[in-house]
Write an enzyme that holds these catalytic residues in place. Structure first.
Site, mmCIF file in Angstrom:
data_model
loop_
_atom_site.group_PDB
_atom_site.id
_atom_site.type_symbol
_atom_site.label_atom_id
_atom_site.label_comp_id
_atom_site.label_asym_id
_atom_site.label_seq_id
_atom_site.Cartn_x
_atom_site.Cartn_y
_atom_site.Cartn_z
ATOM 1 N N SER A 77 -6.845 9.819 -0.865
ATOM 2 C CA SER A 77 -6.858 10.641 -2.084
ATOM 3 C C SER A 77 -6.364 9.876 -3.289
ATOM 4 C CB SER A 77 -5.992 11.888 -1.880
ATOM 5 O OG SER A 77 -6.494 12.651 -0.797
ATOM 6 N N THR A 99 1.812 -8.562 12.503
ATOM 7 C CA THR A 99 2.068 -7.207 12.039
ATOM 8 C C THR A 99 1.678 -7.060 10.592
ATOM 9 O OG1 THR A 99 3.686 -5.505 11.730
ATOM 10 C CG2 THR A 99 4.474 -7.734 11.479
ATOM 11 N N THR A 158 0.867 -1.189 0.000
ATOM 12 C CA THR A 158 0.000 0.000 0.000
ATOM 13 C C THR A 158 0.901 1.236 0.000
ATOM 14 O OG1 THR A 158 -0.237 -0.228 2.410
ATOM 15 C CG2 THR A 158 -2.028 -1.081 1.041
ATOM 16 N N GLU A 189 5.994 4.811 7.408
ATOM 17 C CA GLU A 189 5.559 5.915 6.559
ATOM 18 C C GLU A 189 6.327 7.199 6.889
ATOM 19 O OE1 GLU A 189 1.019 4.424 5.653
ATOM 20 O OE2 GLU A 189 1.386 5.706 7.382
ATOM 21 N N ASN A 205 -0.547 10.318 5.633
ATOM 22 C CA ASN A 205 -1.797 9.890 6.243
ATOM 23 C C ASN A 205 -2.887 10.941 6.171
ATOM 24 O OD1 ASN A 205 -1.541 7.088 7.580
ATOM 25 N ND2 ASN A 205 0.408 8.068 7.988
ATOM 26 N N LYS A 210 4.269 -6.944 4.041
ATOM 27 C CA LYS A 210 3.958 -5.564 3.717
ATOM 28 C C LYS A 210 3.599 -4.867 5.020
ATOM 29 C CE LYS A 210 0.655 -3.519 3.167
ATOM 30 N NZ LYS A 210 0.051 -2.458 4.051
#
Length: 404
Positions: free
Chosen positions: A404, A191, A154, A277, A399, A180
């Protein structure tokens, strides 16, 4: 010396009997979004799952599949939609996916597991999913381009892959894993998504015992942002095609196999933490001298999960007080006046109070790709290690626009 060899170009299909593929089925814009691992034979299987109360439909279906006979022959994974918070329709969609894959492979439905990752509260476009499964079954092979590892991503910036091999009864045995995970990482028994294949001969009960033994010190010792996902799972499939005597703790090569399996899980976990991230650094927190293993783990995870510690590391600020603070709330019962703290090789606090140190050198160490934080409690003989990442401006950007 390791009892196993680390494979430089890992592949989930390296163990005998496995093939995989990843395709673009239309679940996401342009990117690969549907993948599968298929075994030539029913593989002995085990899994661990998120303890989040709002478990996604695929988690429930996979649990049901493995509980039936402890075996799997196919693992279907989609990205784009988590199929979580989707009620009865979401469960029906997951069951429909399982049934369709079973029909295409001409196997019982309980030999198929499903996993999803993506946005919570969105339904999977089932026409795309069902049409995609036809392609998956037709195209699955040894996957030279690692398309499966790509299809499950992702917000990840790279696929996470690890493989080792070792000898058991003089037969080469391989263990490979992909995972992932980038955000919503603060696991409890898993996880995000992790998939491990092996051609070892091992019963499902022994595989489950091994997985639950290894998880607490590997996947359960990482944190990116403190959020435990609705979809977390780690699934292991063992084809048994390596043709050695069945593994169990009584087997003379059991310890070597356990070490190799643990290494795969640990390295996958570290890769997830490294790819948090917006992350710019991997953080490794080592706690020693604790009165119990549980205390050491609580402190390590408190430090690596602290937003104040994470932001200090992002800013290369040797603010050791934040480390001490996190250790204190991680285990309030410890004696704070006995703790020593290091940033890399530099001792920055001794017995809970400041000492003189080279701030510029400490800042330099905090700019390394991997930052090591060490604490010695001087209150016992136990230790633990946790992994995480720094917290950057980009985490908010990613985030803030995730849908979007």
């Amino acid at each position: 010396m390791n009892p196993f060899e680390i494979v430089k170009q890992p592949k989930i299909t390296s163990p005998k009997g496995f093939r995989s593929i990843g395709i673009h089925a239309g679940l996401k814009k342009r990117k690969l979004d549907l993948g599968a691992i298929i075994c030539d034979v029913p593989a002995n299987a085990a899994a661990v799952y998120t303890l989040n109360a709002f478990q996604a439909a695929p988690v429930k279906v996979t649990k049901s599949s493995i509980q039936e006979a402890g075996k799997l022959q196919a693992m279907v994974v989609n990205s784009g939609q988590a199929n979580a918070g989707t009620g009865e329709k979401g469960l029906e969609d997951a069951l429909m996916t399982r049934q369709k894959m079973a029909d295409l492979l001409d196997i019982p439905p309980h030999l198929v597991a499903v996993a999803s990752t993506g946005v919570i509260g969105e339904y999977i476009p089932m026409n795309c999913m069902l049409n995609g499964l036809h392609q998956v079954v037709q195209l699955a092979d040894h996957d030279p381009d690692d398309t499966f590892a790509e299809a499950i991503l992702t917000t990840d910036t790279f696929p996470k892959k690890v493989e080792v091999q070792l000898r058991i009864d003089n037969q080469i045995v391989k263990i490979a894993g992909v995972a992932k995970g980038s955000g919503m990482i603060h696991p409890n028994m898993a996880t995000m998504l992790g998939f491990i294949t092996t051609d070892a001969a091992i019963e499902s009960s022994e595989l489950e015992s091994l997985l639950t033994t290894v998880i607490p010190d590997t996947f359960n010792m990482i944190s990116v942002d403190g959020d435990c996902s609705t979809n977390d799972m780690v699934v292991v499939m063992a084809s048994g095609l390596a043709k050695h005597e069945s593994l169990s703790p009584a087997h003379p090569d059991w310890a070597n196999f356990q070490a190799a399996f643990s290494y795969v899980c640990q390295e996958l976990a570290k890769l997830i933490a490294k790819d948090g991230e917006g992350a710019t650094r991997l953080i490794e927190v080592q706690v020693t001298g604790a009165p119990s293993k549980e205390t050491a783990k609580r402190i390590a995870r408190a430090i690596v999960s602290s937003n104040l510690v994470k932001t200090a590391i992002f800013g290369a600020d040797a603010n050791w007080g934040r480390i001490l603070c996190a250790a204190g709330y991680g285990a309030p019962e410890i004696s704070a006046e006995k703790i020593d703290v290091w940033i890399g090789s530099i001792l920055v606090a001794k017995q809970g109070v400041p000492i003189e140190f080279d701030e510029e050198k400490a800042a330099e160490l905090l700019r390394n790709e991997t930052v090591i934080i060490r604490t010695h409690l001087h209150q016992g003989e136990f230790q633990a290690t946790a992994w995480g990442c720094d917290l950057s401006y980009d985490y908010v950007k990613i985030n803030g626009s995730y849908r979007s």
